[in-house]
Design a protein around this motif. Structure first.
Motif, PDB file in Angstrom:
ATOM      1  N   ALA A  52      28.320  41.703  28.325  1.00 34.49           N
ATOM      2  CA  ALA A  52      29.201  41.605  29.491  1.00 34.49           C
ATOM      3  C   ALA A  52      30.666  41.867  29.122  1.00 34.49           C
ATOM      4  O   ALA A  52      31.368  42.581  29.849  1.00 34.49           O
ATOM      5  N   ALA A  53      31.121  41.335  27.983  1.00 31.23           N
ATOM      6  CA  ALA A  53      32.528  41.498  27.607  1.00 31.23           C
ATOM      7  C   ALA A  53      32.840  42.974  27.361  1.00 31.23           C
ATOM      8  O   ALA A  53      33.875  43.495  27.793  1.00 31.23           O
ATOM      9  N   GLU A  54      31.906  43.646  26.670  1.00 32.37           N
ATOM     10  CA  GLU A  54      32.096  45.083  26.395  1.00 32.37           C
ATOM     11  C   GLU A  54      32.021  45.875  27.713  1.00 32.37           C
ATOM     12  O   GLU A  54      32.782  46.828  27.925  1.00 32.37           O
ATOM     13  N   ALA A  55      31.110  45.466  28.591  1.00 24.79           N
ATOM     14  CA  ALA A  55      30.983  46.142  29.889  1.00 24.79           C
ATOM     15  C   ALA A  55      32.301  46.041  30.662  1.00 24.79           C
ATOM     16  O   ALA A  55      32.731  46.992  31.316  1.00 24.79           O
ATOM     17  N   TYR A  56      32.953  44.887  30.543  1.00 25.43           N
ATOM     18  CA  TYR A  56      34.243  44.716  31.233  1.00 25.43           C
ATOM     19  C   TYR A  56      35.297  45.631  30.612  1.00 25.43           C
ATOM     20  O   TYR A  56      36.056  46.302  31.302  1.00 25.43           O
ATOM     21  N   ARG A  57      35.298  45.681  29.272  1.00 23.69           N
ATOM     22  CA  ARG A  57      36.280  46.517  28.558  1.00 23.69           C
ATOM     23  C   ARG A  57      36.120  47.987  28.961  1.00 23.69           C
ATOM     24  O   ARG A  57      37.089  48.730  29.062  1.00 23.69           O
ATOM     25  N   LEU A  58      34.880  48.381  29.213  1.00 25.08           N
ATOM     26  CA  LEU A  58      34.603  49.780  29.574  1.00 25.08           C
ATOM     27  C   LEU A  58      34.785  50.058  31.066  1.00 25.08           C
ATOM     28  O   LEU A  58      34.585  51.173  31.520  1.00 25.08           O
ATOM     29  N   GLY A  59      35.135  49.030  31.808  1.00 25.55           N
ATOM     30  CA  GLY A  59      35.329  49.216  33.255  1.00 25.55           C
ATOM     31  C   GLY A  59      34.016  49.280  34.017  1.00 25.55           C
ATOM     32  O   GLY A  59      33.972  49.749  35.156  1.00 25.55           O
ATOM     33  N   LEU A  60      32.947  48.813  33.387  1.00 23.19           N
ATOM     34  CA  LEU A  60      31.632  48.872  34.023  1.00 23.19           C
ATOM     35  C   LEU A  60      31.408  47.699  34.967  1.00 23.19           C
ATOM     36  O   LEU A  60      30.550  47.756  35.849  1.00 23.19           O
ATOM     37  N   VAL A  61      32.134  46.616  34.750  1.00 20.64           N
ATOM     38  CA  VAL A  61      32.053  45.479  35.672  1.00 20.64           C
ATOM     39  C   VAL A  61      33.472  45.067  36.084  1.00 20.64           C
ATOM     40  O   VAL A  61      34.422  45.261  35.328  1.00 20.64           O
ATOM     41  N   ASN A  62      33.572  44.507  37.282  1.00 18.37           N
ATOM     42  CA  ASN A  62      34.886  44.104  37.801  1.00 18.37           C
ATOM     43  C   ASN A  62      35.383  42.805  37.183  1.00 18.37           C
ATOM     44  O   ASN A  62      36.570  42.621  36.972  1.00 18.37           O
ATOM     45  N   ARG A  63      34.427  41.876  36.942  1.00 20.97           N
ATOM     46  CA  ARG A  63      34.786  40.583  36.359  1.00 20.97           C
ATOM     47  C   ARG A  63      33.626  40.064  35.540  1.00 20.97           C
ATOM     48  O   ARG A  63      32.466  40.356  35.848  1.00 20.97           O
ATOM     49  N   VAL A  64      33.956  39.245  34.533  1.00 22.01           N
ATOM     50  CA  VAL A  64      32.925  38.506  33.789  1.00 22.01           C
ATOM     51  C   VAL A  64      33.269  37.032  33.950  1.00 22.01           C
ATOM     52  O   VAL A  64      34.413  36.626  33.698  1.00 22.01           O
ATOM     53  N   VAL A  65      32.305  36.251  34.385  1.00 20.59           N
ATOM     54  CA  VAL A  65      32.567  34.833  34.669  1.00 20.59           C
ATOM     55  C   VAL A  65      31.402  33.984  34.162  1.00 20.59           C
ATOM     56  O   VAL A  65      30.304  34.506  33.922  1.00 20.59           O
ATOM     57  N   PRO A  66      31.598  32.667  33.999  1.00 19.15           N
ATOM     58  CA  PRO A  66      30.471  31.814  33.627  1.00 19.15           C
ATOM     59  C   PRO A  66      29.338  31.948  34.656  1.00 19.15           C
ATOM     60  O   PRO A  66      29.615  32.209  35.845  1.00 19.15           O
ATOM     61  N   GLY A  67      28.109  31.750  34.191  1.00 18.51           N
ATOM     62  CA  GLY A  67      26.937  31.985  35.038  1.00 18.51           C
ATOM     63  C   GLY A  67      27.022  31.377  36.425  1.00 18.51           C
ATOM     64  O   GLY A  67      26.727  32.039  37.420  1.00 18.51           O
ATOM     65  N   GLU A  68      27.490  30.126  36.488  1.00 17.93           N
ATOM     66  CA  GLU A  68      27.501  29.441  37.793  1.00 17.93           C
ATOM     67  C   GLU A  68      28.584  29.995  38.730  1.00 17.93           C
ATOM     68  O   GLU A  68      28.596  29.701  39.915  1.00 17.93           O
ATOM     69  N   GLU A  69      29.480  30.817  38.154  1.00 13.98           N
ATOM     70  CA  GLU A  69      30.572  31.376  38.964  1.00 13.98           C
ATOM     71  C   GLU A  69      30.250  32.766  39.520  1.00 13.98           C
ATOM     72  O   GLU A  69      31.027  33.316  40.304  1.00 13.98           O
ATOM     73  N   VAL A  70      29.124  33.342  39.087  1.00 15.70           N
ATOM     74  CA  VAL A  70      28.833  34.732  39.476  1.00 15.70           C
ATOM     75  C   VAL A  70      28.761  34.880  40.996  1.00 15.70           C
ATOM     76  O   VAL A  70      29.425  35.744  41.584  1.00 15.70           O
ATOM     77  N   LEU A  71      27.966  34.013  41.614  1.00 17.69           N
ATOM     78  CA  LEU A  71      27.806  34.121  43.065  1.00 17.69           C
ATOM     79  C   LEU A  71      29.106  33.774  43.805  1.00 17.69           C
ATOM     80  O   LEU A  71      29.535  34.543  44.673  1.00 17.69           O
ATOM     81  N   PRO A  72      29.767  32.641  43.471  1.00 19.70           N
ATOM     82  CA  PRO A  72      31.031  32.350  44.160  1.00 19.70           C
ATOM     83  C   PRO A  72      32.063  33.479  44.028  1.00 19.70           C
ATOM     84  O   PRO A  72      32.749  33.814  44.990  1.00 19.70           O
ATOM     85  N   LYS A  73      32.139  34.092  42.842  1.00 21.14           N
ATOM     86  CA  LYS A  73      33.105  35.200  42.670  1.00 21.14           C
ATOM     87  C   LYS A  73      32.700  36.417  43.496  1.00 21.14           C
ATOM     88  O   LYS A  73      33.545  37.100  44.069  1.00 21.14           O
ATOM     89  N   ALA A  74      31.387  36.675  43.537  1.00 17.46           N
ATOM     90  CA  ALA A  74      30.914  37.813  44.331  1.00 17.46           C
ATOM     91  C   ALA A  74      31.212  37.562  45.811  1.00 17.46           C
ATOM     92  O   ALA A  74      31.631  38.470  46.539  1.00 17.46           O
ATOM     93  N   ILE A  75      31.025  36.312  46.234  1.00 19.13           N
ATOM     94  CA  ILE A  75      31.291  35.971  47.641  1.00 19.13           C
ATOM     95  C   ILE A  75      32.783  36.140  47.940  1.00 19.13           C
ATOM     96  O   ILE A  75      33.168  36.685  48.978  1.00 19.13           O
ATOM     97  N   GLU A  76      33.603  35.705  46.999  1.00 17.16           N
ATOM     98  CA  GLU A  76      35.063  35.830  47.193  1.00 17.16           C
ATOM     99  C   GLU A  76      35.464  37.303  47.363  1.00 17.16           C
ATOM    100  O   GLU A  76      36.225  37.654  48.265  1.00 17.16           O
ATOM    101  N   LEU A  77      34.903  38.147  46.506  1.00 16.82           N
ATOM    102  CA  LEU A  77      35.201  39.582  46.593  1.00 16.82           C
ATOM    103  C   LEU A  77      34.691  40.158  47.914  1.00 16.82           C
ATOM    104  O   LEU A  77      35.395  40.918  48.600  1.00 16.82           O
ATOM    105  N   ALA A  78      33.467  39.769  48.284  1.00 16.67           N
ATOM    106  CA  ALA A  78      32.879  40.250  49.542  1.00 16.67           C
ATOM    107  C   ALA A  78      33.731  39.808  50.728  1.00 16.67           C
ATOM    108  O   ALA A  78      33.949  40.564  51.671  1.00 16.67           O
ATOM    109  N   ARG A  79      34.214  38.575  50.667  1.00 13.17           N
ATOM    110  CA  ARG A  79      35.032  38.025  51.757  1.00 13.17           C
ATOM    111  C   ARG A  79      36.330  38.822  51.909  1.00 13.17           C
ATOM    112  O   ARG A  79      36.750  39.138  53.022  1.00 13.17           O
TER     113      ARG A  79
END
Ligand code: COA
Length: 259
Positions: free
Chosen positions: A169-196
């Motif tokens: 995940a960290a390398e994926a972020y460095r390569l611009g492949l993901v928008n954010r890397v967060v702790p597991g329990e934060e994945v959905l809340p962060k996705a919801i925040e972005l969607a909102r």
């Protein structure tokens, strides 16, 4: 029949779609692909403004195309399965509403390809991406050889495609492949925040920006700019753009109707 796809409108305008085969690490079989296609077509026509796509459980986003479906097939049947997968992923990529991949665990083979088809991606710290296909005597067939080079460049893409090495995940972020890397329990809340955030924008503007960026990848030089100008002119003719500009002038929040 098992409920291979779960969905709910988790808040106004934001739909959560969960691939639900946790005992098979959410592997993509024909049934999942079919359900996904019909759900996406329904979302396209609905008032939904942003979609979050995830996998059930905490281990896997999607562990790939279902190997049982691949194992015993004739080349012709395999072709049909691959084309079905490619079409569903294209549907995701071309949907008028943005699809955010909430990559809660590993994304292997078809799971990596599924994430690549989503215009936005959020990953858990423990998530990783890989293409194990070559080690199985196979190759990625849901668009992976096409989308990964466009996403991270040909040289690096070939390394991951040819070796099956894990892309963390960290390398994926460095390569611009993901928008954010967060702790597991934060994945959905962060996705919801972005969607909102996206759901609060004018839907036509969101749609045209998605189309313009996507089209620009396939068009050289000025053709991409012509596409952009055309879509921007169309966008400027919507009721929502009049509302957005009026709200700016009147110093109030705009109310977008999706018209
Ligand atoms: N297709 C079909 N079933 C799959 C699958 C896939 N791609 N990936 C995992 N599964 C199934 C397993 O067969 C197993 O089912 P079972 O309990 O009925 O036997 C279940 O999911 C759990 O997987 P298991 O291998 O027991 O878990 P593990 O923790 O030991 O290993 C992985 C996890 C992901 C490393 C391993 O399952 C794996 O390598 N899967 C294949 C990944 C792959 O090559 N994907 C690309 C396909 S083109």
């Amino acid at each position: 029949m098992e409920n291979v796809l779960l969905y709910e409108e988790i808040e106004a305008g934001v739909e959560l779609v969960t691939i639900n085969r946790p005992d098979k690490l959410n592997a993509l079989n024909q049934n999942v692909l079919q359900e996904l296609a019909s759900k996406l077509e329904q979302i396209e026509r609905s008032e939904i403004r942003a979609v979050i796509l995830t996998g059930a459980g905490s281990r896997a986003f999607v562990a790939g195309a279902d190997l049982e479906e691949i194992a015993s097939r004739s080349p012709f049947a395999l072709w049909d399965f691959l084309r079905q997968g490619q079409k569903v992923l294209r549907l995701i990529e071309e949907l008028r509403k943005p699809v955010i991949a909430a990559v809660n665990g590993f994304a292997l083979g078809g799971g990596f390809e599924l994430a690549l088809a989503c215009p936005l991606r959020i990953a858990a710290e423990t998530a990783y991406f890989a293409f194990p296909e070559a080690g199985l005597g196979l190759m990625p067939g849901f668009g992976g050889t096409q989308r990964l080079p466009k996403a991270i460049g040909k040289t690096l893409a070939l390394e991951y495609l040819l070796t099956g090495a894990r892309l963390g995940a960290a390398e994926a972020y460095r390569l611009g492949l993901v928008n954010r890397v967060v702790p597991g329990e934060e994945v959905l809340p962060k996705a919801i925040e972005l969607a909102r955030q996206i759901a609060a924008q004018a839907p036509a503007a969101v749609q045209f920006i998605l189309q313009s960026v996507r089209g620009g990848y396939e068009l050289a030089g000025e053709r991409g700019e012509l596409l952009e100008a055309g879509l921007t002119a169309l966008c400027g003719a919507t009721e929502d753009s009049r509302e957005g500009l009026a709200a700016f002038k009147e110093r109030r929040k705009p109310v977008f109707q999706g018209r």
